[in-house]
Design a protein around this motif. Structure first.
Motif, PDB file in Angstrom:
ATOM      1  N   ALA A   1     -22.009  13.844 -24.628  1.00 18.43           N
ATOM      2  CA  ALA A   1     -21.715  14.263 -23.237  1.00 18.43           C
ATOM      3  C   ALA A   1     -21.234  15.709 -23.198  1.00 18.43           C
ATOM      4  CB  ALA A   1     -20.651  13.356 -22.627  1.00 18.43           C
ATOM      5  N   ILE A   2     -21.320  16.276 -22.018  1.00 14.52           N
ATOM      6  CA  ILE A   2     -20.795  17.624 -21.757  1.00 14.52           C
ATOM      7  C   ILE A   2     -19.747  17.486 -20.655  1.00 14.52           C
ATOM      8  CG2 ILE A   2     -21.386  19.913 -20.835  1.00 14.52           C
ATOM      9  CD1 ILE A   2     -24.079  18.069 -22.526  1.00 14.52           C
ATOM     10  N   HIS A   3     -18.624  18.149 -20.846  1.00 17.25           N
ATOM     11  CA  HIS A   3     -17.529  18.064 -19.870  1.00 17.25           C
ATOM     12  C   HIS A   3     -17.236  19.476 -19.352  1.00 17.25           C
ATOM     13  CE1 HIS A   3     -16.615  14.111 -21.766  1.00 17.25           C
ATOM     14  NE2 HIS A   3     -17.064  14.753 -22.812  1.00 17.25           N
ATOM     15  N   ILE A   4     -17.242  19.600 -18.038  1.00 18.78           N
ATOM     16  CA  ILE A   4     -17.013  20.914 -17.431  1.00 18.78           C
ATOM     17  C   ILE A   4     -15.703  20.864 -16.647  1.00 18.78           C
ATOM     18  CG2 ILE A   4     -17.952  22.641 -15.821  1.00 18.78           C
ATOM     19  CD1 ILE A   4     -20.706  21.220 -16.265  1.00 18.78           C
ATOM     20  N   PRO A   5     -14.747  21.762 -16.955  1.00 23.30           N
ATOM     21  CA  PRO A   5     -13.539  21.793 -16.130  1.00 23.30           C
ATOM     22  C   PRO A   5     -13.933  22.199 -14.711  1.00 23.30           C
ATOM     23  CG  PRO A   5     -13.609  23.682 -17.630  1.00 23.30           C
ATOM     24  CD  PRO A   5     -14.793  22.833 -17.965  1.00 23.30           C
ATOM     25  N   LYS A   6     -13.411  21.466 -13.727  1.00 24.70           N
ATOM     26  CA  LYS A   6     -13.844  21.740 -12.338  1.00 24.70           C
ATOM     27  C   LYS A   6     -13.524  23.175 -11.949  1.00 24.70           C
ATOM     28  CE  LYS A   6     -14.191  17.650  -9.529  1.00 24.70           C
ATOM     29  NZ  LYS A   6     -13.478  16.727  -8.641  1.00 24.70           N
ATOM     30  N   PRO A   7     -14.551  23.966 -11.599  1.00 23.03           N
ATOM     31  CA  PRO A   7     -14.271  25.363 -11.216  1.00 23.03           C
ATOM     32  C   PRO A   7     -13.475  25.412  -9.910  1.00 23.03           C
ATOM     33  CG  PRO A   7     -16.619  25.020 -11.625  1.00 23.03           C
ATOM     34  CD  PRO A   7     -15.992  23.665 -11.577  1.00 23.03           C
TER      35      PRO A   7
ATOM     36  N   TRP B   1     -12.467  17.035 -14.231  1.00 20.69           N
ATOM     37  CA  TRP B   1     -13.661  17.301 -15.035  1.00 20.69           C
ATOM     38  C   TRP B   1     -14.922  16.786 -14.378  1.00 20.69           C
ATOM     39  CZ3 TRP B   1     -13.289  20.030 -19.602  1.00 20.69           C
ATOM     40  CH2 TRP B   1     -12.005  20.178 -20.136  1.00 20.69           C
ATOM     41  N   ILE B   2     -16.034  17.458 -14.704  1.00 22.34           N
ATOM     42  CA  ILE B   2     -17.362  16.941 -14.367  1.00 22.34           C
ATOM     43  C   ILE B   2     -17.979  16.528 -15.698  1.00 22.34           C
ATOM     44  CG2 ILE B   2     -19.653  17.548 -13.486  1.00 22.34           C
ATOM     45  CD1 ILE B   2     -17.675  19.848 -12.073  1.00 22.34           C
ATOM     46  N   ARG B   3     -18.534  15.316 -15.753  1.00 24.13           N
ATOM     47  CA  ARG B   3     -19.081  14.833 -17.017  1.00 24.13           C
ATOM     48  C   ARG B   3     -20.582  14.618 -16.862  1.00 24.13           C
ATOM     49  NH1 ARG B   3     -18.715   9.216 -18.817  1.00 24.13           N
ATOM     50  NH2 ARG B   3     -19.653   9.148 -20.862  1.00 24.13           N
ATOM     51  N   ILE B   4     -21.333  15.188 -17.811  1.00 26.53           N
ATOM     52  CA  ILE B   4     -22.799  15.034 -17.783  1.00 26.53           C
ATOM     53  C   ILE B   4     -23.207  14.400 -19.108  1.00 26.53           C
ATOM     54  CG2 ILE B   4     -25.012  16.221 -17.560  1.00 26.53           C
ATOM     55  CD1 ILE B   4     -23.584  18.529 -16.200  1.00 26.53           C
ATOM     56  N   GLY B   5     -23.849  13.229 -19.045  1.00 29.18           N
ATOM     57  CA  GLY B   5     -24.302  12.558 -20.271  1.00 29.18           C
ATOM     58  C   GLY B   5     -25.414  13.352 -20.935  1.00 29.18           C
ATOM     59  N   ALA B   6     -25.512  13.254 -22.257  1.00 29.25           N
ATOM     60  CA  ALA B   6     -26.472  14.069 -23.018  1.00 29.25           C
ATOM     61  C   ALA B   6     -27.920  13.771 -22.652  1.00 29.25           C
ATOM     62  CB  ALA B   6     -26.262  13.842 -24.514  1.00 29.25           C
ATOM     63  N   LEU B   7     -28.181  12.552 -22.120  1.00 31.93           N
ATOM     64  CA  LEU B   7     -29.570  12.201 -21.788  1.00 31.93           C
ATOM     65  C   LEU B   7     -29.946  12.558 -20.345  1.00 31.93           C
ATOM     66  CD1 LEU B   7     -30.232   8.756 -23.524  1.00 31.93           C
ATOM     67  CD2 LEU B   7     -31.272  10.957 -24.043  1.00 31.93           C
ATOM     68  N   THR B   8     -29.037  13.184 -19.629  1.00 35.86           N
ATOM     69  CA  THR B   8     -29.345  13.601 -18.260  1.00 35.86           C
ATOM     70  C   THR B   8     -30.456  14.654 -18.305  1.00 35.86           C
ATOM     71  OG1 THR B   8     -27.036  13.248 -17.750  1.00 35.86           O
ATOM     72  CG2 THR B   8     -28.310  14.514 -16.144  1.00 35.86           C
ATOM     73  N   THR B   9     -31.463  14.464 -17.480  1.00 36.97           N
ATOM     74  CA  THR B   9     -32.574  15.425 -17.518  1.00 36.97           C
ATOM     75  C   THR B   9     -32.234  16.662 -16.670  1.00 36.97           C
ATOM     76  OG1 THR B   9     -33.661  14.433 -15.620  1.00 36.97           O
ATOM     77  CG2 THR B   9     -34.308  13.591 -17.796  1.00 36.97           C
ATOM     78  N   LEU B  10     -32.961  17.722 -16.930  1.00 39.97           N
ATOM     79  CA  LEU B  10     -32.696  18.964 -16.196  1.00 39.97           C
ATOM     80  C   LEU B  10     -33.000  18.796 -14.706  1.00 39.97           C
ATOM     81  CD1 LEU B  10     -33.954  21.649 -18.743  1.00 39.97           C
ATOM     82  CD2 LEU B  10     -31.714  20.575 -18.538  1.00 39.97           C
ATOM     83  N   VAL B  11     -34.003  17.978 -14.388  1.00 36.89           N
ATOM     84  CA  VAL B  11     -34.306  17.776 -12.967  1.00 36.89           C
ATOM     85  C   VAL B  11     -33.175  17.007 -12.289  1.00 36.89           C
ATOM     86  CG1 VAL B  11     -35.661  15.592 -12.999  1.00 36.89           C
ATOM     87  CG2 VAL B  11     -36.229  17.393 -11.395  1.00 36.89           C
ATOM     88  N   GLU B  12     -32.546  16.087 -13.005  1.00 38.24           N
ATOM     89  CA  GLU B  12     -31.409  15.361 -12.418  1.00 38.24           C
ATOM     90  C   GLU B  12     -30.243  16.320 -12.145  1.00 38.24           C
ATOM     91  OE1 GLU B  12     -32.285  10.936 -14.308  1.00 38.24           O
ATOM     92  OE2 GLU B  12     -31.248  12.425 -15.529  1.00 38.24           O
TER      93      GLU B  12
END
Ligand SMILES: Cc1cc2nc3c(=O)[nH]c(=O)nc-3n(C[C@H](O)[C@H](O)[C@H](O)COP(=O)(O)OP(=O)(O)OC[C@H]3O[C@@H](n4cnc5c(N)ncnc54)[C@H](O)[C@@H]3O)c2cc1C
Ligand code: SF4
Length: 335
Positions: free
Chosen positions: A214-220, A69-80
């Motif tokens: 958080a958002i979790h993306i299954p690794k493509p 998985w790739i995990r992105i915290g909810a407060l991560t900004t779009l530029v990050e």
């Protein structure tokens, strides 16, 4: 702007407790790029009594990965997200989508959680109170939708019943194509939900005490071809008229796996399921792309002024099938 209490929350528990105690009268403030405009123009029937600033909570601003998985915290900004080497390497379509949002100034402070939860952009809904009075449509608990017989050129062409406003979030379209799920925290605990199931005809599935953490993306699959196209009227700073995101795996010339998602055509991102089914097991060609584009429009019912969106949507589906390789994308030029 009306006065309100402002609380700097230090933890997710504090946020969910405050949301629960205030029973719908408190609002989360992340980057504030959407919320503060909504409040300033007094477009909501009820004004919040408390804003909960979540930016000081630690641990919600991360991009990390494990084996699956790739995990992105909810407060991560779009530029990050745009600048992350991990996102570029694994989820280039998410990078393209983030890069297409608004302007550099907004992307610097807009968070991914706020992008997913932003309010609708329907111009009747957003009509400022100070110039003629708030319009109380279905989405605000009213009994009509003025867009149906009115100025509906930017509204939904499919999937709408009462409210014809389209989901404005580019990140939702990209994350749906990637099969992402998000974690919701509330006073009763934590649950996960697919981004594909986050939206309802008049909003989203979050309970009044819940927030996205958080958002979790299954690794493509590394060889999957990822594409994000966005058609806008103006190049800089504009919402999609139609967008399309896709992730397509081709093995020995044959399409073995495919997800295609359309944005700004309905109140939610829309999976082109019939087109996906049709493409699986086929060698992709111009003719196959044409047929997939027609199938992607299955069930579309444009309003009086937005049939033109059908042609744009078909063209974008055709392009994601044909150009399902992330290259320089002229539709997504950065500002
Ligand atoms: C000029 C302009 C152009 C834009 N163009 C685009 C575009 O092209 N594409 C696009 O996708 N967007 C676009 N946007 C929208 C922009 O991306 C959003 O305003 C931004 O992403 C919201 O993030 P934020 O952190 O500022 O959210 P905020 O404004 O702080 O919050 C937005 C909403 O989400 C809620 N919220 C925030 N964080 C959470 C959370 N973690 N859990 C639950 N609820 C939460 C808030 O309570 C609020 O209701 C544009 C905005 C502007 C002003
Ligand atoms: S489309 Fe939705 S938000 Fe817009 S006026 Fe109609 S009900 Fe309201």
């Amino acid at each position: 702007m009306k006065t309100f209490a402002h609380v700097n929350a230090g933890s997710v528990d504090e946020v969910t407790n405050l949301l629960a105690q205030n029973q719908g009268k408190a609002k989360i403030n992340a980057g504030g790029t959407d919320l503060l405009g909504v409040l300033k123009h007094r477009i909501l029937p009820e004004y919040p009594e408390m804003l909960i600033n979540i930016k000081k909570i630690t641990g919600l601003n991360i991009i990390e990965a494990d084996e699956e998985w790739i995990r992105i915290g909810a407060l991560t900004t779009l530029v990050e997200i745009v600048k992350s080497p991990l996102i570029e390497k694994t989820c280039s379509l998410l990078k393209e989508a983030a890069r297409s949002v608004a302007s550099p100034q907004i992307r610097n402070i807009a968070t991914i959680g706020g992008n997913l939860c932003q309010d609708t952009r329907c111009w009747y809904y957003r009509y400022p109170d100070e110039i003629g009075g708030m319009i109380k449509c279905f989405r605000k608990g009213g009994k009509t939708c003025p867009a149906v017989a009115g100025e509906n050129q930017y509204h939904a062409i499919m999937g709408a019943k009462k409210c014809f406003a389209v989901c404005p979030s580019d990140m939702a379209v990209a994350l749906t194509a990637l099969g992402a799920v998000c974690t919701l925290a509330g006073v009763k605990g934590v649950r996960t939900i697919a981004v594909e199931e986050l939206y309802t005809p008049l909003g989203n599935v979050l309970s009044p005490d819940e927030m996205i953490t958080a958002i979790h993306i299954p690794k493509p699959a590394p060889d999957a071809k990822q594409t994000f196209f966005k058609f806008t009227l103006r190049k800089p700073i504009d919402f999609a008229i139609v967008s399309a995101a896709s992730i397509i795996t081709i093995d020995k010339g044959i399409c073995t796996d495919v997800r295609i998602v359309l944005g700004a055509v309905a109140p939610t991102p829309v999976r082109a399921l019939k087109a996906e089914e049709f493409l699986k097991g086929k060698a992709l060609s111009e003719e196959i792309a044409d047929q997939a584009a027609l199938l992607a429009m299955d069930g579309a019912k444009p309003l009086a002024k937005n049939a033109y969106k059908l042609e744009i949507a078909k063209t974008l589906v055709k392009r994601v099938v044909k150009d399902s390789v992330v290259t320089v994308n002229s539709l997504n030029d950065p500002v």
